[in-house]
Design a protein around this motif. Structure first.
Motif, PDB file in Angstrom:
ATOM      1  N   LEU A  90       0.819  -1.217   0.000  1.00 62.88           N
ATOM      2  CA  LEU A  90       0.000   0.000   0.000  1.00 62.88           C
ATOM      3  C   LEU A  90       0.852   1.266   0.000  1.00 62.88           C
ATOM      4  O   LEU A  90       1.706   1.450   0.863  1.00 62.88           O
ATOM      5  N   GLY A  91       0.588   2.124  -0.975  1.00 63.82           N
ATOM      6  CA  GLY A  91       1.160   3.463  -0.955  1.00 63.82           C
ATOM      7  C   GLY A  91       0.204   4.394  -0.226  1.00 63.82           C
ATOM      8  O   GLY A  91      -0.920   4.014   0.116  1.00 63.82           O
ATOM      9  N   GLU A  92       0.616   5.615   0.000  1.00 62.59           N
ATOM     10  CA  GLU A  92      -0.224   6.562   0.726  1.00 62.59           C
ATOM     11  C   GLU A  92      -1.542   6.816   0.002  1.00 62.59           C
ATOM     12  O   GLU A  92      -2.610   6.882   0.614  1.00 62.59           O
ATOM     13  N   GLU A  93      -1.464   6.961  -1.339  1.00 60.02           N
ATOM     14  CA  GLU A  93      -2.692   7.222  -2.090  1.00 60.02           C
ATOM     15  C   GLU A  93      -3.580   5.986  -2.152  1.00 60.02           C
ATOM     16  O   GLU A  93      -4.804   6.110  -2.189  1.00 60.02           O
ATOM     17  N   ASP A  94      -2.973   4.798  -2.170  1.00 62.24           N
ATOM     18  CA  ASP A  94      -3.768   3.569  -2.100  1.00 62.24           C
ATOM     19  C   ASP A  94      -4.580   3.559  -0.813  1.00 62.24           C
ATOM     20  O   ASP A  94      -5.772   3.233  -0.805  1.00 62.24           O
ATOM     21  N   ASP A 159      -5.636   7.869 -11.928  1.00 62.63           N
ATOM     22  CA  ASP A 159      -5.231   6.482 -12.126  1.00 62.63           C
ATOM     23  C   ASP A 159      -4.000   6.175 -11.277  1.00 62.63           C
ATOM     24  O   ASP A 159      -2.871   6.528 -11.623  1.00 62.63           O
ATOM     25  N   LEU A 160      -4.208   5.476 -10.171  1.00 59.76           N
ATOM     26  CA  LEU A 160      -3.113   5.168  -9.241  1.00 59.76           C
ATOM     27  C   LEU A 160      -2.143   4.149  -9.804  1.00 59.76           C
ATOM     28  O   LEU A 160      -0.984   4.081  -9.364  1.00 59.76           O
ATOM     29  N   SER A 182       1.042   0.256  -7.339  1.00 53.65           N
ATOM     30  CA  SER A 182      -0.198   0.511  -6.622  1.00 53.65           C
ATOM     31  C   SER A 182      -0.870  -0.797  -6.247  1.00 53.65           C
ATOM     32  O   SER A 182      -0.783  -1.804  -6.965  1.00 53.65           O
ATOM     33  N   PHE A 183      -1.555  -0.793  -5.124  1.00 51.92           N
ATOM     34  CA  PHE A 183      -2.366  -1.936  -4.719  1.00 51.92           C
ATOM     35  C   PHE A 183      -3.360  -2.296  -5.819  1.00 51.92           C
ATOM     36  O   PHE A 183      -3.655  -3.468  -6.052  1.00 51.92           O
ATOM     37  N   THR A 188      -5.337  -5.714 -12.387  1.00 50.99           N
ATOM     38  CA  THR A 188      -4.982  -5.855 -13.811  1.00 50.99           C
ATOM     39  C   THR A 188      -3.883  -6.890 -14.040  1.00 50.99           C
ATOM     40  O   THR A 188      -3.511  -7.156 -15.185  1.00 50.99           O
ATOM     41  N   ASP A 189      -3.369  -7.477 -12.987  1.00 57.88           N
ATOM     42  CA  ASP A 189      -2.284  -8.459 -13.104  1.00 57.88           C
ATOM     43  C   ASP A 189      -2.866  -9.869 -13.193  1.00 57.88           C
ATOM     44  O   ASP A 189      -3.382 -10.401 -12.218  1.00 57.88           O
ATOM     45  N   HIS A 190      -2.752 -10.473 -14.370  1.00 58.80           N
ATOM     46  CA  HIS A 190      -3.250 -11.835 -14.566  1.00 58.80           C
ATOM     47  C   HIS A 190      -2.122 -12.752 -15.047  1.00 58.80           C
ATOM     48  O   HIS A 190      -2.365 -13.767 -15.698  1.00 58.80           O
TER      49      HIS A 190
END
Length: 273
Positions: A90-94, A159-160, A182-183, A188-190
């Motif tokens: 997790l980033g801050e924006e996440d 768009d994070l 980004s979390f 989108t990761d398959h």
């Protein structure tokens, strides 16, 4: 020569018999192993039926739990931030975006082996238009694990997944990510559906009991308070020990005084005599 010939012949016969006995043993082991495999397969079928039965029985309780969780603000973002593996992603924006996460649900498919789906429900937020984001894991016709997910409809400039320079939050600093993804990239990761660590963590660790991670800070505080109490008790015991030693010293001093008085009285009596 004859003796040597007989000995060699007997030895070869012994080897032949030994090899035959071992071969028969291997064949029997294979037969027994087939029976074990058959029982294991039967056990798997029975276990699957039990899992299906109890999955149905658990559903009303999951629903009740979700209704109760909805009464607690920021329950899910707190749970994720407190989880050691998830927090590292997790980033801050996440984290800011996950403050709008209102509900999480995990659904295992009917036959369980074929896969599961994770649903995230969001309140109105400044990041994307979706009310829900889902990622689904299943098996294709060839028997290979695959995944698919909801397309995130990002709002302009929000768009994070395109912000590679997110600053890790405090919990995430434990892992050395110069440019953490980004979390939300997870949706989108398959690339490797059969080894999706985040999906497995949510399904097998967080979903069964999210409360344990929501309460992590409180539990740590209580443990810390307990440590302080132990320290206080130890200090108290030390004070008591020191006090007892001082009292002991006083008693010794008083004892010396009494002995001195007794000696003086005895001396006076001897003089009188």
């Amino acid at each position: 020569m004859v003796c040597n010939f007989i000995s060699e012949a007997l030895f070869k016969s012994f080897l032949f018999l030994l090899e035959k006995e071992q071969q028969e043993a291997i064949e029997h082991i294979d037969e027994v192993q087939n029976e074990i495999d058959r029982l294991n397969e039967q056990a798997s079928e029975e276990i699957l039926k039990v899992e299906q039965k109890y999955n149905k029985l658990r559903q009303p309780f999951f629903q009740k739990r979700s209704e109760l969780i909805a009464k607690i603000p920021n329950f899910w973002v707190t749970t994720f931030v407190n989880h050691p593996q998830v927090s590292a992603l997790l980033g801050e924006e996440d984290e800011e975006a996950l403050h709008y996460l209102s509900r999480v649900e995990v659904t295992e498919f009917e036959d369980i082996k074929s896969g599961y789906r994770i649903d995230f429900y969001f309140d109105e937020n400044p990041y994307f238009e979706n009310k829900a984001l889902s990622k689904e894991f299943n098996v294709n016709e060839s028997g290979d694990p695959v995944s698919k997910s909801t397309e995130i409809k990002w709002k302009a400039g929000k768009d994070l997944t395109k912000r590679t320079g997110q600053t890790p939050n405090k919990a995430g600093k434990k892992r050395q990510h110069e440019e953490p993804e980004s979390f939300f990239t997870w949706f989108t990761d398959h690339s490797d559906a059969g080894a999706d660590e985040l999906g497995e963590v949510i399904k097998d660790d967080i979903w069964p009991n999210p409360l344990q991670y929501y309460l992590v800070p409180d539990m740590e505080d209580e443990e810390g308070e307990g440590d302080d109490d132990d320290d206080d008790e130890e200090e108290g015991l030390e004070d008591i020990d020191e006090g007892e030693e001082e009292e002991g010293e006083d008693e010794d001093e008083d004892g010396d005084g009494e002995d001195g008085e007794v000696r003086i009285l005895l001396k006076m009596c001897s003089l009188d005599c």
